[in-house]
Enzyme design. Structure first.
Site, PDB file in Angstrom:
ATOM      1  N   THR A 176       0.872  -1.103   0.142  1.00  0.00           N
ATOM      2  CA  THR A 176      -0.081  -0.025   0.143  1.00  0.00           C
ATOM      3  C   THR A 176       1.036   1.332   0.104  1.00  0.00           C
ATOM      4  OG1 THR A 176      -0.048   0.242   2.320  1.00  0.00           O
ATOM      5  CG2 THR A 176      -1.826  -1.268   1.577  1.00  0.00           C
ATOM      6  N   GLU A 229      -5.968  -3.970  -0.414  1.00  0.00           N
ATOM      7  CA  GLU A 229      -5.943  -4.982   0.338  1.00  0.00           C
ATOM      8  C   GLU A 229      -7.301  -5.816  -0.121  1.00  0.00           C
ATOM      9  OE1 GLU A 229      -5.635  -2.094   1.436  1.00  0.00           O
ATOM     10  OE2 GLU A 229      -4.450  -1.904   3.346  1.00  0.00           O
ATOM     11  N   LYS A 260     -14.769  17.714  10.765  1.00  0.00           N
ATOM     12  CA  LYS A 260     -15.807  17.866  12.039  1.00  0.00           C
ATOM     13  C   LYS A 260     -15.790  19.379  12.232  1.00  0.00           C
ATOM     14  CE  LYS A 260     -17.855  15.616  15.368  1.00  0.00           C
ATOM     15  NZ  LYS A 260     -18.113  14.652  16.407  1.00  0.00           N
ATOM     16  N   TRP A 273     -20.800  16.727  10.584  1.00  0.00           N
ATOM     17  CA  TRP A 273     -19.546  16.219   9.842  1.00  0.00           C
ATOM     18  C   TRP A 273     -19.594  17.030   8.402  1.00  0.00           C
ATOM     19  CZ3 TRP A 273     -15.756  13.430  11.849  1.00  0.00           C
ATOM     20  CH2 TRP A 273     -15.977  13.037  12.816  1.00  0.00           C
TER      21      TRP A 273
HETATM   22  P1  ADP Z   1      -4.363   3.693  -0.562  1.00  0.00           P
HETATM   23  O1  ADP Z   1      -5.209   3.199   0.586  1.00  0.00           O
HETATM   24  O2  ADP Z   1      -2.844   3.661  -0.133  1.00  0.00           O
HETATM   25  O3  ADP Z   1      -4.535   5.053  -1.010  1.00  0.00           O
HETATM   26  P2  ADP Z   1      -5.703   2.038  -2.464  1.00  0.00           P
HETATM   27  O4  ADP Z   1      -5.307   2.264  -3.708  1.00  0.00           O
HETATM   28  O5  ADP Z   1      -5.687   0.656  -2.015  1.00  0.00           O
HETATM   29  O6  ADP Z   1      -4.334   2.805  -1.643  1.00  0.00           O
HETATM   30  O7  ADP Z   1      -6.754   2.954  -2.126  1.00  0.00           O
HETATM   31  C1  ADP Z   1      -8.016   2.589  -1.347  1.00  0.00           C
HETATM   32  C2  ADP Z   1      -8.920   3.807  -1.110  1.00  0.00           C
HETATM   33  O8  ADP Z   1      -9.074   4.658  -2.029  1.00  0.00           O
HETATM   34  C3  ADP Z   1     -10.226   3.172  -0.616  1.00  0.00           C
HETATM   35  O9  ADP Z   1     -10.143   2.680   0.738  1.00  0.00           O
HETATM   36  C4  ADP Z   1     -11.087   4.532  -0.711  1.00  0.00           C
HETATM   37  O10 ADP Z   1     -10.782   5.517   0.270  1.00  0.00           O
HETATM   38  C5  ADP Z   1     -10.397   5.162  -2.131  1.00  0.00           C
HETATM   39  N1  ADP Z   1     -11.316   4.700  -3.167  1.00  0.00           N
HETATM   40  C6  ADP Z   1     -11.147   3.746  -3.889  1.00  0.00           C
HETATM   41  N2  ADP Z   1     -11.968   3.849  -5.015  1.00  0.00           N
HETATM   42  C7  ADP Z   1     -12.915   4.824  -4.601  1.00  0.00           C
HETATM   43  C8  ADP Z   1     -14.194   5.564  -5.277  1.00  0.00           C
HETATM   44  N3  ADP Z   1     -14.633   5.077  -6.414  1.00  0.00           N
HETATM   45  N4  ADP Z   1     -14.567   6.510  -4.662  1.00  0.00           N
HETATM   46  C9  ADP Z   1     -14.155   7.216  -3.625  1.00  0.00           C
HETATM   47  N5  ADP Z   1     -13.070   6.676  -2.925  1.00  0.00           N
HETATM   48  C10 ADP Z   1     -12.319   5.504  -3.431  1.00  0.00           C
END
Ligand code: ADP
Length: 535
Positions: free
Chosen positions: A185, A330, A439, A444
């Site tokens: 990640t 993940e 917040k 929120w």
């Molecule tokens: P990192 O967590 O390091 O940024 P990832 O590529 O695994 O790497 O990112 C996952 C996160 O990306 C998700 O937990 C979410 O917050 C965000 N995410 C992924 N797809 C979307 C989406 N379509 N809309 C909003 N957020 C998204």
């Protein structure tokens, strides 16, 4: 009573073996780092993947050894996906956009034995090589004619290694739960963490990716992944390609609007996938040059929230269906996909776009629920919001050599760190990441909602909203925008745009106009950086 079916293992080698038998003449077309367009068939890919496996064996690589790659989307990288995992080693994709210190950490943590690199990244490899504790050899993914001068002593040539091998390597049979690939990640908080995919999880996820409700892959389709193979295995698509006989087109390092448009048109691309930042660039290019890709039908967009203006532009201006996807490294990564129900497809535009800005419904295999601060499950009424938790056969249960042992909650669910609502139809809508929620005065504020609105302003190209400390309200939203070329709106115009569209107290107090927003290794706006800059 047990069923009486054969216990055949779900292995990555079975995907390419199937592809080469059933769809032997399907093509893989790649724009190469060296320049020319390269094309060959699934049968060629299979043969060369076996040569990779043979070459690794000759170099003394054994089952479970980690083999790192630093490469663009191209045919040699696909050969490594199948060759490395197929011989029971672990294909570890590295994100070249990470800071060199993070790459050093990751390579040492994973204890990679070999590092395969595209020519592009050799200077980067030269800069970090001295600090790599376990890498025995560096393989440059090119032929002898293009081998560069280098001060590195342990440099090998990819094509030379393959030329010493026949394509008669026999794929070993082993437990489907064996590790197949590794992806860290991006580590926005703390050190990057290793997500270790298994053969079983990768094959099951490939079934999911191929489904009509996801990418609708088949022999009639031509797919171009803009999402890099180092970003969660290009969302698992390279595995789904030989499963379904889909023609694969690889953009290599040329990810600008002109190159992508030219390649998509030359090869008749019908579907594609990538993060929103890529598509806002491409949409602008199409508009400025009065061009498009008429064959393109579906684009999967995910990784961060898809702005409503993007859904609308693809639909109205270019007739292309946006399918928003949500997931995480993940989760291999696909968790949900937004595909409209048949009755919604005929709804008025604005109603359809309201639905399409959500992150969609869970794919088969992934269960989702939202919980409150005490962990109590919240109702799926489209209003209650809480942390999203998931479980499924391609969701992580632990990190590779992870320091924290408890990744899952006491009931075996994975906490995503995202805050969401789920409605009665099962549409999940992300409000924010927990760490990005603002917040203000006890209420929120969703940064994603404000960003979405800002990006529907005709002058705004990209927008980010962060919470900044405030004595009275604890936090107040600040809007940061990158404007379209030649646009010059006033602050009042930009902030006034929110009036009547959201509650007055959630309208940002101020707006900053910047040349560029900080973009991280996976193409997302880095809010941690923005928070530091505007603290
Ligand atoms: P990192 O967590 O390091 O940024 P990832 O590529 O695994 O790497 O990112 C996952 C996160 O990306 C998700 O937990 C979410 O917050 C965000 N995410 C992924 N797809 C979307 C989406 N379509 N809309 C909003 N957020 C998204």
């Amino acid at each position: 009573m047990q069923g009486l079916m054969m216990d055949r293992q779900l292995l990555i080698s079975s995907l390419i073996e199937h592809g080469a038998k059933v769809y032997h003449d399907r093509e893989i077309v790649s724009r190469t780092v060296e320049g020319p367009i390269h094309r060959y068939t699934f049968a060629d890919l299979h043969g060369r993947s076996k040569q990779v496996a043979g070459a690794l064996t000759a170099l003394g690589i054994k089952a479970a050894d980690r083999i790192a790659t630093l490469a663009w989307n191209g045919y040699r990288h696909v050969e490594l996906y199948f060759g490395v995992s197929g011989m029971e080693a672990v294909c570890h994709t590295l994100n070249p956009r990470l800071h060199p210190s993070q790459l050093i950490y990751i390579l040492n943590h994973a204890e990679d034995r070999l590092l395969f690199t595209d020519l592009t990244f050799l200077p980067l490899v030269e800069a970090i090589a001295g600090q790599l504790k376990t890498v025995e050899g560096i393989v440059v993914m090119t032929d002898a004619d293009h081998m560069p001068e280098s001060k590195l002593s342990n440099l090998l040539c990819y094509e030379d290694l393959l030329s010493e091998q026949d394509d008669d390597f026999v794929w070993p049979d082993f437990d489907e739960n064996t590790a197949a690939s590794l992806c860290y990640t991006s580590g926005t908080t703390g050190n990057p963490k290793g997500v270790l995919f298994s053969h079983r999880s990768s094959v099951l996820h490939a079934f999911c990716v191929s489904l009509p409700a996801v990418l609708a892959l088949s022999e009639s389709e031509t797919f171009l992944p803009v999402v890099p193979m180092f970003h969660v295995n290009a969302w698992g698509t390279p595995y789904a390609i030989p499963m379904t006989g889909t023609k694969l087109v690889m953009p290599g390092p040329a990810l600008d609007g002109a190159s992508l448009t030219e390649l998509m048109n030359a090869e008749g691309v019908t579907s594609t996938a990538g993060v929103p930042t890529v598509w806002s660039g491409l949409l602008n290019y199409w508009r400025e040059h009065d061009t498009s890709v008429p064959t393109l039908k579906i684009t999967i967009i995910g990784g961060s929230a898809v702005p409503r203006s993007m859904v609308e532009a693809f639909d109205k201006e270019f007739g292309i269906e946006v399918r928003q996807g949500w997931g995480m490294t993940e989760m291999s990564p696909i968790g949900s996909i937004n595909i409209l129900k048949p009755e919604q497809r005929v709804a008025p535009d604005t109603e359809r776009y309201d639905i399409q800005v959500r992150q969609g419904r869970a794919v088969y295999g992934v269960e989702m629920k939202i919980v409150d601060a005490e962990g109590k499950t919240l109702p799926c009424d489209g209003k209650a919001f809480g942390e999203l938790k998931v479980r499924g056969p391609w969701v992580s249960r632990a990190y590779y050599c992870g320091e924290e042992d408890e990744v899952l909650d006491s009931e075996g669910w994975f906490p995503t760190g995202d805050v969401a609502t789920i409605d009665a139809d099962g549409y999940m809508h992300i409000t924010d990441r927990i760490k990005d929620l603002i917040k203000s005065g006890g209420e929120w504020i969703s940064s994603i909602e404000l960003e979405n609105l800002a990006m529907s302003h005709p002058d705004v190209m990209q927008a980010a909203v962060i919470g900044i400390p405030d004595e009275k309200w604890a936090e107040r939203p600040l809007l940061i925008v990158k404007l379209k070329a030649e646009a010059a709106p006033s602050k009042e115009d930009l902030l006034g745009f929110f009036k009547g569209k959201v509650a007055d107290w959630s309208i940002p107090d101020d707006v900053v106009m910047v040349e560029e927003l900080p973009i991280g290794g996976t193409g997302k706006v880095q809010k941690t950086e923005l928070r530091k800059m505007y603290a």
